[in-house]
Scaffold this motif. Sequence first.
Motif, PDB file in Angstrom:
ATOM      1  N   GLY A 229       0.770  -1.234   0.000  1.00 48.90           N
ATOM      2  CA  GLY A 229       0.000   0.000   0.000  1.00 48.90           C
ATOM      3  C   GLY A 229       0.800   1.282   0.000  1.00 48.90           C
ATOM      4  O   GLY A 229       0.227   2.374   0.014  1.00 48.90           O
ATOM      5  N   ARG A 230       2.111   1.197  -0.041  1.00 49.12           N
ATOM      6  CA  ARG A 230       2.925   2.416  -0.030  1.00 49.12           C
ATOM      7  C   ARG A 230       2.682   3.267  -1.277  1.00 49.12           C
ATOM      8  O   ARG A 230       2.809   4.486  -1.230  1.00 49.12           O
ATOM      9  CB  ARG A 230       4.408   2.064   0.083  1.00 49.12           C
ATOM     10  N   GLY A 231       2.366   2.613  -2.390  1.00 45.84           N
ATOM     11  CA  GLY A 231       2.073   3.368  -3.610  1.00 45.84           C
ATOM     12  C   GLY A 231       0.850   4.258  -3.440  1.00 45.84           C
ATOM     13  O   GLY A 231       0.818   5.397  -3.917  1.00 45.84           O
ATOM     14  N   PHE A 232      -0.152   3.760  -2.719  1.00 43.09           N
ATOM     15  CA  PHE A 232      -1.350   4.553  -2.473  1.00 43.09           C
ATOM     16  C   PHE A 232      -1.069   5.654  -1.458  1.00 43.09           C
ATOM     17  O   PHE A 232      -1.648   6.739  -1.515  1.00 43.09           O
ATOM     18  CB  PHE A 232      -2.490   3.646  -2.001  1.00 43.09           C
ATOM     19  N   ASN A 233      -0.159   5.370  -0.506  1.00 45.92           N
ATOM     20  CA  ASN A 233       0.264   6.426   0.421  1.00 45.92           C
ATOM     21  C   ASN A 233       0.960   7.557  -0.333  1.00 45.92           C
ATOM     22  O   ASN A 233       0.754   8.741  -0.040  1.00 45.92           O
ATOM     23  CB  ASN A 233       1.233   5.858   1.469  1.00 45.92           C
ATOM     24  N   ALA A 234       1.800   7.174  -1.300  1.00 41.66           N
ATOM     25  CA  ALA A 234       2.498   8.181  -2.107  1.00 41.66           C
ATOM     26  C   ALA A 234       1.503   8.993  -2.922  1.00 41.66           C
ATOM     27  O   ALA A 234       1.653  10.214  -3.063  1.00 41.66           O
ATOM     28  CB  ALA A 234       3.514   7.502  -3.032  1.00 41.66           C
ATOM     29  N   PHE A 235       0.489   8.314  -3.448  1.00 39.30           N
ATOM     30  CA  PHE A 235      -0.549   9.017  -4.202  1.00 39.30           C
ATOM     31  C   PHE A 235      -1.254  10.038  -3.300  1.00 39.30           C
ATOM     32  O   PHE A 235      -1.464  11.197  -3.689  1.00 39.30           O
ATOM     33  CB  PHE A 235      -1.563   8.012  -4.752  1.00 39.30           C
ATOM     34  N   THR A 236      -1.603   9.614  -2.095  1.00 41.54           N
ATOM     35  CA  THR A 236      -2.220  10.530  -1.130  1.00 41.54           C
ATOM     36  C   THR A 236      -1.305  11.706  -0.839  1.00 41.54           C
ATOM     37  O   THR A 236      -1.755  12.851  -0.730  1.00 41.54           O
ATOM     38  CB  THR A 236      -2.530   9.787   0.181  1.00 41.54           C
ATOM     39  N   ALA A 237       0.005  11.431  -0.740  1.00 37.77           N
ATOM     40  CA  ALA A 237       0.967  12.482  -0.394  1.00 37.77           C
ATOM     41  C   ALA A 237       1.018  13.564  -1.454  1.00 37.77           C
ATOM     42  O   ALA A 237       0.980  14.760  -1.133  1.00 37.77           O
ATOM     43  CB  ALA A 237       2.356  11.875  -0.195  1.00 37.77           C
ATOM     44  N   PHE A 238       1.094  13.175  -2.744  1.00 39.72           N
ATOM     45  CA  PHE A 238       1.216  14.240  -3.744  1.00 39.72           C
ATOM     46  C   PHE A 238      -0.118  14.926  -4.027  1.00 39.72           C
ATOM     47  O   PHE A 238      -0.139  16.089  -4.442  1.00 39.72           O
ATOM     48  CB  PHE A 238       1.913  13.760  -5.025  1.00 39.72           C
ATOM     49  N   VAL A 239      -1.232  14.249  -3.777  1.00 46.18           N
ATOM     50  CA  VAL A 239      -2.530  14.931  -3.884  1.00 46.18           C
ATOM     51  C   VAL A 239      -2.678  15.917  -2.735  1.00 46.18           C
ATOM     52  O   VAL A 239      -3.078  17.076  -2.927  1.00 46.18           O
ATOM     53  CB  VAL A 239      -3.689  13.917  -3.892  1.00 46.18           C
ATOM     54  N   PHE A 240      -2.345  15.464  -1.538  1.00 45.24           N
ATOM     55  CA  PHE A 240      -2.405  16.311  -0.346  1.00 45.24           C
ATOM     56  C   PHE A 240      -1.445  17.487  -0.488  1.00 45.24           C
ATOM     57  O   PHE A 240      -1.738  18.613  -0.074  1.00 45.24           O
ATOM     58  CB  PHE A 240      -2.050  15.449   0.871  1.00 45.24           C
ATOM     59  N   GLY A 241      -0.278  17.238  -1.105  1.00 48.04           N
ATOM     60  CA  GLY A 241       0.729  18.288  -1.271  1.00 48.04           C
ATOM     61  C   GLY A 241       0.540  19.135  -2.505  1.00 48.04           C
ATOM     62  O   GLY A 241       1.428  19.923  -2.864  1.00 48.04           O
ATOM     63  N   GLY A 242      -0.604  18.999  -3.170  1.00 48.11           N
ATOM     64  CA  GLY A 242      -0.892  19.831  -4.337  1.00 48.11           C
ATOM     65  C   GLY A 242       0.047  19.596  -5.503  1.00 48.11           C
ATOM     66  O   GLY A 242       0.298  20.505  -6.300  1.00 48.11           O
ATOM     67  N   ALA A 243       0.586  18.362  -5.624  1.00 49.41           N
ATOM     68  CA  ALA A 243       1.527  18.011  -6.698  1.00 49.41           C
ATOM     69  C   ALA A 243       2.727  18.957  -6.722  1.00 49.41           C
ATOM     70  O   ALA A 243       3.291  19.243  -7.774  1.00 49.41           O
ATOM     71  CB  ALA A 243       0.831  17.993  -8.058  1.00 49.41           C
ATOM     72  N   HIS A 244       3.110  19.438  -5.542  1.00 46.12           N
ATOM     73  CA  HIS A 244       4.294  20.297  -5.392  1.00 46.12           C
ATOM     74  C   HIS A 244       5.410  19.452  -4.783  1.00 46.12           C
ATOM     75  O   HIS A 244       5.184  18.773  -3.765  1.00 46.12           O
ATOM     76  CB  HIS A 244       3.957  21.484  -4.488  1.00 46.12           C
ATOM     77  N   PRO A 245       6.612  19.464  -5.347  1.00 47.66           N
ATOM     78  CA  PRO A 245       7.688  18.590  -4.860  1.00 47.66           C
ATOM     79  C   PRO A 245       7.997  18.744  -3.376  1.00 47.66           C
ATOM     80  O   PRO A 245       8.172  17.751  -2.667  1.00 47.66           O
ATOM     81  CB  PRO A 245       8.891  19.003  -5.715  1.00 47.66           C
TER      82      PRO A 245
END
Length: 315
Positions: A229-245
């Motif tokens: 599930g880490r891939g889905f966590n990463a997806f949540t992270a960049f959505v939550f972070g507004g696709a900002h590095p």
Amino acid sequence: MSLAVISDTMASMIRMATPLMLMALGGLLCQRAGVFNIALEGFSLVGAFAAIAVVQFTGGSVWAGLIGAMIAGVVYSSLYALFVTKFKADYIIASIAMNMLGLGLTSYLLRTMFDVQGAYSPDTIHKLSMINIPVIKDIPILNCLSGQSIVTYIAIALIVVIYIMLFKTKMGLSICAVGESELAAKTAGIKPNVIRWEVILISGALCGLAGAYLSTISVSQFSENMIQGRGFNAFTAFVFGGAHPVYSSLVTLLFGLADAVGIRIELLGSNISPSIIKMFPYVLAIVALMISSYTTKLKRLGVIGHKKKKEKVKS
């Protein structure tokens, strides 16, 4: 809580956030280009298997494993790119297919190539040495940045590289243009499908490296569905972070902190369930997404931004 405990917890946070950070950086590039990529899980799983396979066949070379994992990630992600660009497949359906294929493919190859099931460890593996930074290693709290793997420092450097690439270069402008309006991008002479291929392949390489980190540096073995599930966590992270590095990477650190604190609670034998601690980032992500969705709706209705326009007109 002593400074040593805090430093150890923060060091664990960085280690656990490293694969998430790499996956999130790859995913946010796709998001910027308008590609809804939730196949990060499958890309990383294939990379994790490829890394262990290459380590085995090269006599224990982790460096070869890391490179092999990135190549495998690129090759595997090219299949996804083909589906969504050439055949115009739905992003979500194609992503789910890639995740399921990655799970089945790695399980099959594990049985076929090594005649085992469940997990496999190479006969020999030459672990990479952790890098100690001379000055920082003696400073309390900050010493959590020392003693990390080279892959962690590569991930941190990539935050800066991708930030500059996205917001300061022509390629970054092209990526954002395709994500904003494909028609406008075509008018400007940009080829959307070429851009989409590029970001998907980059995401495949980064996810492959993330998977290799887990299998060769974290645990030194491959196990079925080890991405968990880490891939889905990463997806949540960049959505939550507004696709900002930068913001997306900070969110991955939040996930890493939750995991690190949860493990420490388990080791201490506390009555508090570590699952409760690990749940916090997900709750925060849901709240953030709700707020983001509501704000977007208000902008669409003209409630937000309307007042600002009026103020500009008055001035």
